[in-house]
Design a protein around this motif. Structure first.
Motif, PDB file in Angstrom:
ATOM      1  N   ARG A 517       0.809  -1.215   0.000  1.00  0.00           N
ATOM      2  CA  ARG A 517       0.000   0.000   0.000  1.00  0.00           C
ATOM      3  C   ARG A 517       0.847   1.272   0.000  1.00  0.00           C
ATOM      4  NH1 ARG A 517      -1.581  -2.360   4.928  1.00  0.00           N
ATOM      5  NH2 ARG A 517      -0.765  -1.389   6.833  1.00  0.00           N
ATOM      6  N   PHE A 520       1.887   1.122  -4.015  1.00  0.00           N
ATOM      7  CA  PHE A 520       0.825   1.168  -5.029  1.00  0.00           C
ATOM      8  C   PHE A 520      -0.477   1.715  -4.458  1.00  0.00           C
ATOM      9  CE2 PHE A 520       3.667  -2.293  -6.280  1.00  0.00           C
ATOM     10  CZ  PHE A 520       3.941  -1.943  -7.591  1.00  0.00           C
ATOM     11  N   PRO A 521      -1.243   2.460  -5.249  1.00  0.00           N
ATOM     12  CA  PRO A 521      -1.002   2.774  -6.659  1.00  0.00           C
ATOM     13  C   PRO A 521      -0.213   4.055  -6.903  1.00  0.00           C
ATOM     14  CG  PRO A 521      -3.169   3.554  -6.067  1.00  0.00           C
ATOM     15  CD  PRO A 521      -2.592   2.919  -4.815  1.00  0.00           C
ATOM     16  N   ARG A 549      -6.234   0.231 -10.035  1.00  0.00           N
ATOM     17  CA  ARG A 549      -5.985  -0.333  -8.699  1.00  0.00           C
ATOM     18  C   ARG A 549      -6.679  -1.686  -8.562  1.00  0.00           C
ATOM     19  NH1 ARG A 549      -9.230  -0.641  -4.137  1.00  0.00           N
ATOM     20  NH2 ARG A 549      -8.023  -1.208  -2.285  1.00  0.00           N
ATOM     21  N   ALA A 560      -2.904  -2.964  -2.846  1.00  0.00           N
ATOM     22  CA  ALA A 560      -2.773  -1.541  -3.145  1.00  0.00           C
ATOM     23  C   ALA A 560      -3.730  -0.715  -2.294  1.00  0.00           C
ATOM     24  CB  ALA A 560      -3.046  -1.296  -4.627  1.00  0.00           C
TER      25      ALA A 560
END
Length: 649
Positions: A517, A520-521, A549, A560
């Protein structure tokens, strides 16, 4: 409130969807055919054969299944051919730098045709094709002509402060490939650990690598590294290793402690009471220090390193240079890329004894004679590889006429425009951007030195950790990162030197459970900037990113972050694994100044902060930088595969 409205957009289907609405990053040209068709899966043929594009084809089939596709005998034919004249020019990792990345994808009711100069474009086209599958398994028809705006687009991951497994790295590489990012900058070791099984000096990993629950070391073998390099190449990704030097080199003290200056200096941030200009700049023995000098503290500037443990390679010693040469040429040979990064950030004159103890500031000019000798030797160690380094190598050490002008220089310090201007004026024409105030992915309420005033105050809530320093705020949110224009304010000559950029994920506060997390994203937002260089963010941007995502979660198993997440709900401030176990109270982690995020606000004996500012610990006792690591167990913080999420369209 506008910022929160932008951040909390729940992407919804647009009333009249176009092919562009399905794509991330935005292609250079999209001609929408305003039609979608039912398909029963894909049948891909290529004049490359199956091997070079196997991973991309597998991703395409996974996307079809994840988006509700129903396999049948009615396979949709995809013909993916490289140009006969040079299509086989890319055969291994060493061929990736400078290679053409363009492709053309034409999707009709009868099938899809992909053409590209080489296998790179074929893989990118298949990735784009996978995004054009709707949430009910249909295929959107379009013609796309595409190529990136910048040749260098990537992520830097630090595996030294916290360790990430080979599977973790491969999962990250999958996300980079989906984002059309093409560089994995691997900050593989640092002062906290050397997670490399180096046969010549096995004691470095044995003594510094972190430990699994069973006591085995967390380290990468030569086979692991080569496996990662191969896996990355199959996804168009270069792996550039960083052999940090001469700062951040404490781990090499396990070979010979005499080769490391200020090894494990305690306290790592210096004795902040013993001397400062407000107290006549006189050195005071620690046992005579009192608190009767109003304002009698020295702030940041007395430090021996930027975080514990301290230790810099003493490059004035021939033996130290010999070991570095061995490291670069032995472990460096595991990597196929023609670029090798040599660090050069945060080199501290005080650690080398180049300034008197009673100086509160250590001028960088004191490093110049030593660094000139060192870098002249270092250039000769690279064996023909191109040197890459952080911006200090040009701006701080007086070695700009020693470092080859074709070197790749990363700008991380600000003001970015000023740094770029200085580097270009010095004759360097290959610059990549990783500005800490925009692209440092770990900047958050747990690591706020690179945060803006807004980011430090909004939102106002903090972690509930009585006895520890906690702060309000947020990370560099995706909208701010998207809106950053890397060429703004640059002259034509300066802009032409910018080859791209990357997100940097330093891992002081990152564990296996939150790696995904934090990367991404948001790193995919950086990807669109350097692939597409869009003029501006539009109302459809959040919808496209939210759909992308969902692909990361459902197709890659990447946990993500939701677009509304601000990096401020981790519940605790994590520390490097160096702080685990014996590190909790090690002398090397003792600190004089308070308070870093997650720092205990009492000294090692439970005593209060001193001086009128309540900002420093009793220098006879000091505080514990690592104390908060007692609140969790790193080996229990593992990756968890995320639950599927819905595609909005």
């Amino acid at each position: 409130m506008k910022i929160f409205a932008l951040l909390s957009i729940a992407a919804t289907a647009v009333s009249a969807l176009t092919a562009t609405d399905y794509l991330w990053p935005l292609p250079k040209s999209v001609v929408d055919k305003n039609k979608s068709i039912a398909i029963g899966g894909f049948a891909v043929t290529s004049n490359l054969g199956n091997g070079p594009i196997a991973a991309a084809v597998a991703s395409l089939n996974t996307a079809f299944t994840a988006k509700g596709g129903q396999p049948s005998a009615n396979k949709f034919k995809v013909t993916a051919n490289v140009e006969a004249n040079n299509g086989w020019s890319v055969s291994g990792p060493k061929d990736l730098p400078g290679a053409v990345e363009s492709y053309t994808l034409d999707i009709t009711e009868k099938g899809a045709t992909i053409t590209a100069p080489n296998q790179i474009g074929i893989k990118y086209a298949l990735q784009t094709l996978s995004q054009l599958i709707t949430k009910d398994g249909k295929l959107v028809l379009a013609t796309i002509k595409d190529e990136p705006a910048f040749p260098y687009r990537g992520l830097m991951l630090d595996t030294a402060r916290n360790f990430f497994t080979v599977d973790d790295i491969k999962r990250v590489l999958d996300g980079l490939a989906a984002s059309k990012l093409n560089v994995f900058h691997w900050h593989i070791y640092d002062s906290q650990s050397f997670p490399i099984v180096w046969d010549r000096y096995p004691e470095v990993a044995q003594k510094s690598a972190f430990k699994n629950k069973d006591g085995s070391i967390k380290a990468y073998t030569k086979k692991d590294v080569q496996d990662i390099v191969k896996y990355a190449f199959e996804r168009n990704i270069r792996v550039i290793p960083e052999f940090e030097t001469p700062g951040h080199n404490a781990v090499l003290g396990h070979i010979d402690a005499k080769l490391i200056s200020s090894w494990n200096h305690s306290p790592w941030d210096g004795n902040s009471f013993a001397s400062n200009a407000m107290c006549s700049n006189q050195t005071v023995p620690v046992d005579l220090v009192t608190n009767d000098c109003v304002g009698g503290v020295a702030w940041w500037g007395r430090h021996y390193c930027n975080q514990p443990p301290c230790g810099q390679l003493d490059v004035r010693q021939e033996r130290a240079l010999e070991i570095l040469d061995q490291l670069i040429n032995e472990v460096g040979s595991w990597f196929s890329d023609p670029v090798l990064h040599v660090g050069h950030d945060e080199v501290n004159p005080r650690a080398y004894g180049l300034v008197p103890d009673n100086w509160d500031v250590a001028p960088l000019e004191t490093l110049h004679p030593m660094m000139k000798n060192f870098d002249a030797r270092l250039v000769g160690m690279l064996g023909g590889k191109t040197l890459a380094a952080w911006d200090e190598i040009v701006t701080d050490f007086g070695v700009q006429d020693i470092v080859p002008k074709e070197s790749l220089i990363t700008v991380w310090q600000g003001p970015t425009v000023d740094k770029v201007s200085t580097i270009v004026k010095a004759g360097f024409k290959n610059i990549v951007l990783a500005p800490s105030d925009t692209y440092y992915l770990d900047c958050s309420p747990s690591a706020r030195w690179c945060s803006s005033e807004f980011e430090r105050t909004v939102p106002a809530d903090k972690y509930d950790l009585p006895g520890y320093a906690t702060f309000s705020g947020q990370w560099h949110n995706w909208t701010m990162m998207y809106d950053y224009n890397p060429l703004a304010g640059l002259s034509t000559a300066e802009a032409s030197a910018i080859k791209g950029g990357f997100g940097a994920l330093w891992s002081e506060t990152i564990k296996r459970n939150n790696l995904d997390r934090f990367a991404f994203p948001r790193v995919s937002v950086i990807a669109e900037r350097f692939w597409s260089n869009p003029a501006k963010r539009t109302d459809a941007t959040a919808a496209r990113l939210n759909r992308f995502r969902a692909s990361l979660v459902n197709e890659k198993g990447i946990a993500a972050a939701d677009l509304s997440y601000l990096g401020n709900k981790e519940g605790v401030v994590y520390r490097t694994e160096y702080c685990d176990g014996a590190g909790l109270t090690a002398p090397s982690q003792k600190t004089g100044e308070c308070c870093f995020a997650g720092q205990k606000n009492t000294d090692s004996n439970g005593g209060p902060l001193l001086n009128p500012y309540s900002s420093h610990f009793d220098p006879k006792v000091n505080g514990d930088y690592c104390a908060i690591a007692a609140l969790y167990k790193t080996n229990d913080l593992v990756y968890t595969k995320p639950a599927p999420v819905a595609y909005d369209y």
